[in-house]
Design an enzyme around this catalytic site. Structure first.
Site, PDB file in Angstrom:
ATOM      1  CE  LYS A  13      -2.002  -1.166   3.937  1.00 30.77           C
ATOM      2  NZ  LYS A  13      -1.301  -2.441   4.260  1.00 30.77           N
ATOM      3  NE  ARG A  88      -4.804  -1.046   9.892  1.00 31.07           N
ATOM      4  CZ  ARG A  88      -3.690  -0.613   9.284  1.00 31.07           C
ATOM      5  NH1 ARG A  88      -3.624   0.576   8.752  1.00 31.07           N
ATOM      6  NH2 ARG A  88      -2.645  -1.404   9.230  1.00 31.07           N
ATOM      7  NE  ARG A 127       8.001  -2.642   6.748  1.00 28.73           N
ATOM      8  CZ  ARG A 127       6.748  -2.286   6.598  1.00 28.73           C
ATOM      9  NH1 ARG A 127       6.323  -1.859   5.436  1.00 28.73           N
ATOM     10  NH2 ARG A 127       5.912  -2.364   7.596  1.00 28.73           N
ATOM     11  NE  ARG A 161       5.975  -0.001  10.448  1.00 25.39           N
ATOM     12  CZ  ARG A 161       4.907  -0.128   9.670  1.00 25.39           C
ATOM     13  NH1 ARG A 161       4.911   0.388   8.443  1.00 25.39           N
ATOM     14  NH2 ARG A 161       3.837  -0.765  10.092  1.00 25.39           N
ATOM     15  NE  ARG A 172       1.748  -4.551  11.270  1.00 27.78           N
ATOM     16  CZ  ARG A 172       2.944  -4.353  10.716  1.00 27.78           C
ATOM     17  NH1 ARG A 172       4.042  -4.754  11.335  1.00 27.78           N
ATOM     18  NH2 ARG A 172       3.039  -3.740   9.564  1.00 27.78           N
TER      19      ARG A 172
END
Ligand code: AP5
Length: 216
Positions: A13, A88, A127, A161, A172
């Site tokens: 996204k 969401r 990442r 993160r 998640r």
């Protein structure tokens, strides 16, 4: 245009939103980025949100909807909006309809990116980004040309993160299945959902989105 990019964590996204901003002059409205900025600035919202985000849970509907509303207030009415990570929940989807109507806008399109769970975990746990300019990297698929030196700004500082570990990623994903995926049928009923294979290379996904935007 007003577009929602919908998909589980790691579906792409943010990646696709950034490209649409560059190519179409649209504005990316990422509630995740807004909340991370609030956490970094230690605002009252950030202080409240940090533990929730680190656990992979959802911040309250009222807080994120107020953040989106405030961004739209500050935007030119003719600038297109890409909603990244919002809505969401069913309550957020309802709130978005009201917010858009209040700003004289309407929702044009929902683009759903689907990606296999193992690939999502691979993407997210690998990442990291430059702490100075934000350039994104990945342990296996995109490393700096010179080890530990950012390609874009030359910084030696990188960050990950706090919610990008495997346990939180799986949490998640569960939240996505339970809270977010159920809002899709409502958009389906309005005939505005476009489904894309998010497993395809980044450029192919971008080209597919461009094709959708070009349709009358
Ligand atoms: P948020 O920041 O929205 O995180 P997320 O939805 O979990 O999404 P990600 O940013 O992890 O993934 P993405 O789909 O943007 O993928 P990306 O392009 O980065 O939310 C974080 C937290 O904030 C939430 O858990 C919640 O606590 C809170 N929050 C946020 N919004 C909220 C809301 N509305 N309500 C309540 N709480 C909220 O790509 C990932 C990686 O994959 C990158 O390395 C990228 O280079 C790579 N990649 C992308 N596309 C491809 C491709 N096609 N092929 C190969 N690699 C790819």
């Amino acid at each position: 245009m007003n577009i929602i990019l919908l998909g589980p964590p790691g579906a792409g996204k943010g990646t696709q939103s950034s490209l649409l901003v560059q190519h179409h002059g649209m504005r990316q409205l990422s509630t995740g980025d807004m909340l991370r900025a609030a956490v970094a600035a230690q605002t009252p919202i950030g202080i409240k949100a940090k533990a929730i985000m680190d656990a992979g849970q959802l911040v309250s509907d009222e807080i994120v909807s107020a953040l989106i509303d405030a961004e739209l207030v500050a935007m030119e009415p003719t600038t297109g909006a890409i909603f990244d990570g919002y809505p969401r929940t069913a309550a957020q989807a309802d709130a978005l309809d009201t917010i858009l109507a209040n700003h004289g806008r309407r929702l044009d399109m929902v683009i759903e990116l689907s990606v296999d769970e193992d690939e999502l975990v691979r993407r997210i746990t690998g990442r990291y980004s430059c702490a100075k300019c934000g350039e994104g990297y990945h342990d296996t698929s995109k490393q700096p040309a010179i080890a530990d030196v950012c390609d874009r700004c030359g910084s030696h500082e990188f960050k990950r993160r706090p919610d990008d570990n495997e346990d939180t990623v799986r949490k998640r994903m569960q939240v996505y299945r339970q809270e977010t995926a159920p809002i899709l049928p409502g958009y389906d009923a309005r005939g505005i959902v476009h489904r894309l294979d998010g497993m395809a290379p980044i450029e192919q996904v971008t080209a597919a989105i461009e094709g959708m935007l070009a349709q009358p």
